[in-house]
Design a protein around this motif. Structure first.
Motif, mmCIF file in Angstrom:
data_model
loop_
_atom_site.group_PDB
_atom_site.id
_atom_site.type_symbol
_atom_site.label_atom_id
_atom_site.label_comp_id
_atom_site.label_asym_id
_atom_site.label_seq_id
_atom_site.Cartn_x
_atom_site.Cartn_y
_atom_site.Cartn_z
ATOM 1 N N PRO A 186 0.791 -1.236 0.000
ATOM 2 C CA PRO A 186 0.000 0.000 0.000
ATOM 3 C C PRO A 186 0.825 1.289 0.000
ATOM 4 O O PRO A 186 0.390 2.297 -0.534
ATOM 5 N N GLN A 187 2.040 1.265 0.570
ATOM 6 C CA GLN A 187 2.860 2.493 0.552
ATOM 7 C C GLN A 187 3.508 2.718 -0.809
ATOM 8 O O GLN A 187 4.068 3.794 -1.063
ATOM 9 N N LEU A 188 3.487 1.704 -1.657
ATOM 10 C CA LEU A 188 4.251 1.808 -2.903
ATOM 11 C C LEU A 188 3.408 2.152 -4.129
ATOM 12 O O LEU A 188 3.926 2.648 -5.118
ATOM 13 N N GLY A 189 2.119 1.836 -4.058
ATOM 14 C CA GLY A 189 1.300 2.122 -5.240
ATOM 15 C C GLY A 189 0.080 1.230 -5.304
ATOM 16 O O GLY A 189 -0.304 0.592 -4.319
ATOM 17 N N THR A 190 -0.498 1.177 -6.495
ATOM 18 C CA THR A 190 -1.732 0.420 -6.690
ATOM 19 C C THR A 190 -1.426 -1.063 -6.856
ATOM 20 O O THR A 190 -0.511 -1.444 -7.591
ATOM 21 N N CYS A 191 -2.190 -1.870 -6.183
ATOM 22 C CA CYS A 191 -2.000 -3.320 -6.267
ATOM 23 C C CYS A 191 -2.254 -3.788 -7.698
ATOM 24 O O CYS A 191 -3.315 -3.502 -8.266
ATOM 25 N N PRO A 192 -1.277 -4.480 -8.300
ATOM 26 C CA PRO A 192 -1.435 -4.873 -9.704
ATOM 27 C C PRO A 192 -2.404 -6.040 -9.919
ATOM 28 O O PRO A 192 -2.696 -6.391 -11.058
ATOM 29 N N ILE A 193 -2.890 -6.644 -8.837
ATOM 30 C CA ILE A 193 -3.814 -7.785 -8.988
ATOM 31 C C ILE A 193 -5.042 -7.557 -8.107
ATOM 32 O O ILE A 193 -5.122 -6.557 -7.392
ATOM 33 N N ASN A 194 -5.972 -8.505 -8.147
ATOM 34 C CA ASN A 194 -7.161 -8.455 -7.276
ATOM 35 C C ASN A 194 -7.897 -7.115 -7.345
ATOM 36 O O ASN A 194 -8.274 -6.546 -6.313
ATOM 37 N N LEU A 219 -3.047 -13.713 -2.640
ATOM 38 C CA LEU A 219 -2.617 -14.134 -3.972
ATOM 39 C C LEU A 219 -3.407 -15.408 -4.299
ATOM 40 O O LEU A 219 -3.313 -16.408 -3.589
ATOM 41 N N ALA A 220 -4.216 -15.337 -5.365
ATOM 42 C CA ALA A 220 -5.213 -16.371 -5.625
ATOM 43 C C ALA A 220 -4.624 -17.706 -6.074
ATOM 44 O O ALA A 220 -3.542 -17.765 -6.658
ATOM 45 N N VAL A 221 -5.387 -18.757 -5.783
ATOM 46 C CA VAL A 221 -5.055 -20.093 -6.278
ATOM 47 C C VAL A 221 -6.259 -20.644 -7.035
ATOM 48 O O VAL A 221 -7.374 -20.138 -6.887
#
Ligand SMILES: *Cc1c(COP(=O)(O)O)cnc(C)c1O
Length: 485
Positions: free
Chosen positions: A171-179, A187-189
């Motif tokens: 969250p401090q680094l940017g937008t989550c690239p997944i989900n 992280l999905a399975v």
């Protein structure tokens, strides 16, 4: 009962004690006769030839590769066992230049996971290691990436060693690239518990771009389904992204948690020797794997928990203290380790040999196939449209069969572990049976009989089920994780 066990001023007579213990032993054996729900083999035949060793305090103190001054040890046997696993896991042998280091843990794979994360953290922080003598300074802390089907011990261990999970740093680094941009989702399975490779790739790509070293934990045999990440495929695909670890650039660590399946999956291949590496998707012995752990007691049946931890020696954080007091390197998590574990494992492995081990693996697999088939048949009969009752598809080579949870009486009778799975948009409580060598055809018949009784699947009220709320993280398909916080 608890009252009778109280430790008081006067001693218990021999007869009183015998009565208490024999009652308890009978109770335990009744449980054992229908113990189907956990990953531990209850067929424990402790050999008489090892009994004399129980009259000693046999300890492997410190590093197993150094004799040390505590001479009542079993380090030679420990090394023989480690050699076996190193060959089987591709950490030694003619096909590789790699040198391994490792030890038999005092705990099970939890300790293997702990050691891996501890070493990974310090390697990626730039500490000197066996192969790279110089310390280097690093800018960013490592980030731990593992799927939602990862064993619950990983969360605890990450807290112990102070390594942050991706959703803590992200969250401090940017937008989550997944989900859909939600950092809090796991992280999905897929429904076999295998991590979704594109999601994993996107997440790794994000943190590599942010210059955070990656600790990647991959699963070979998840706790609830026995499924495996496509380890060979993943590491081959990720390698260009991860780059190269060099003495100056510490970029990544790859750990494989093979608690149950790594013990036997090499024996289930057809046409290749157990120790020969393949390039099948689920091959866990990719040359990039830096550490690996397994819990042999789960598959082989031993009176105690124990584990194997192996790693590439050149990445071992070097300077473990060398206390004068023990005369060897203090390079393990616990100082004293039980020597009897090494003797017991050596005894089992030499008793069976590779032929016996292969037979064992195949016998488990064929009973798992049979159990799956019979359960599907029964459910088809009880619930023709499969509206309520479901047998989950089984991962390749898994010895675990998952099905809709029955009522609490049946669950208790067969010691069935449970987990929540969302099937068709609704959470479904699932159970599993784990096929190990104490499980007989007759036990499966008894389970099938119990499940065929009227009311076997009656559950009081789904909506009031507090356990559904316990499930804090969901897989992409709505699968809940074992990774409860
Ligand atoms: C059982 C298990 C562990 C932990 O093993 P212990 O022997 O209980 O410490 C870790 N990972 C997986 C996948 C497991 O199934």
């Amino acid at each position: 009962m608890q009252q009778k066990l109280a430790i008081g001023e006067s001693c218990l007579s021999g007869t009183e004690k015998e009565a208490i213990l024999s009652d308890y032993f009978i109770t335990l054996n009744q449980q054992k006769a229908s113990f189907l729900g956990y990953q531990t083999n209850q067929r424990v035949d402790f050999p008489a030839r090892l009994l004399p060793f129980l009259s000693l305090n046999l300890l492997n103190l410190g590093d197993g590769f150094e004799e040390g001054s505590y001479r009542i040890n079993a380090k030679q046997f420990e090394r023989a066992v480690l050699d076996y696993y190193a060959q089987l896991f591709g950490f030694a042998g003619s096909h590789t230049q790699r040198q391994y280091w490792g030890y038999l843990t005092a705990m099970g794979s939890t300790e293997g996971n702990l050691y891996a994360l501890w070493n990974a953290r310090d390697f990626l922080r730039g500490y000197p290691v066996e192969g790279y003598a110089e310390a280097v300074t690093t800018e960013h802390p490592p980030v731990l990436i593992c799927s939602g089907a990862t064993h619950y011990s990983m969360h605890k261990v990450s807290q112990m060693v102070g390594v942050s999970l991706f959703h803590e740093i992200g969250p401090q680094l940017g937008t989550c690239p997944i989900n859909q941009g939600d950092w809090q989702q796991p992280l999905a399975v897929d429904e076999y518990d295998a991590v979704i490779v594109d999601d994993l790739y996107a997440l790794v790509e994000f943190f590599v771009a942010m210059q955070h070293p990656i600790i990647l934990v991959l699963n070979h045999g998840t706790t609830f389904s026995g499924g495996s990440d496509a380890i060979y495929t993943i590491l081959t695909r990720l390698k260009p992204l991860l780059g190269q670890n060099t003495p100056q650039q510490r970029r990544y660590w790859i750990h494989v948690d093979g608690a149950l399946a790594a013990n036997f999956s090499p024996y289930l291949r057809t046409g290749t020797a157990p120790s020969s590496l393949t390039d099948e998707p689920h091959e866990f012995r990719h040359p990039e794997v830096m550490s690996l752990c397994t819990s042999p007691y789960k598959w082989l049946g031993m009176p105690w928990a124990c584990g194997v931890y192996l790693m590439q020696e050149r990445y071992k954080v070097g300077s473990s203290a060398r206390p004068v007091y023990i005369g060897s390197r203090d390079s393990t998590v616990s100082g004293s380790r039980q020597g009897i574990f090494a003797l017991n494992l050596w005894d089992i492995l030499t008793q069976l040999g590779q032929t016996g081990l292969q037979q064992l693996a195949r016998a488990n697999e064929s009973l798992a196939n049979e159990t799956q088939r019979r359960l599907e048949q029964l459910f088809q009969h009880l619930d023709p449209g499969s509206k309520r009752l479901r047998v989950m598809p089984r991962p390749h080579h898994s010895n675990i069969v998952r099905f809709t949870a029955p009522n609490p009486t049946v669950i208790e009778q067969f010691s069935l572990a449970q987990n929540d799975v969302v099937s068709g948009g609704r959470p479904q409580r699932m159970c599993h049976v784990v096929i190990l060598s104490h499980v007989t055809q007759a036990m499966i018949e008894r389970l099938l009989d119990a499940l065929a009784q009227p009311g076997a699947f009656f559950t009081p009220s789904r909506s009031k089920n507090p356990l559904t709320d316990l499930c804090s993280m969901r897989h992409r398909d709505g699968f809940c994780t074992e990774y409860q916080r």
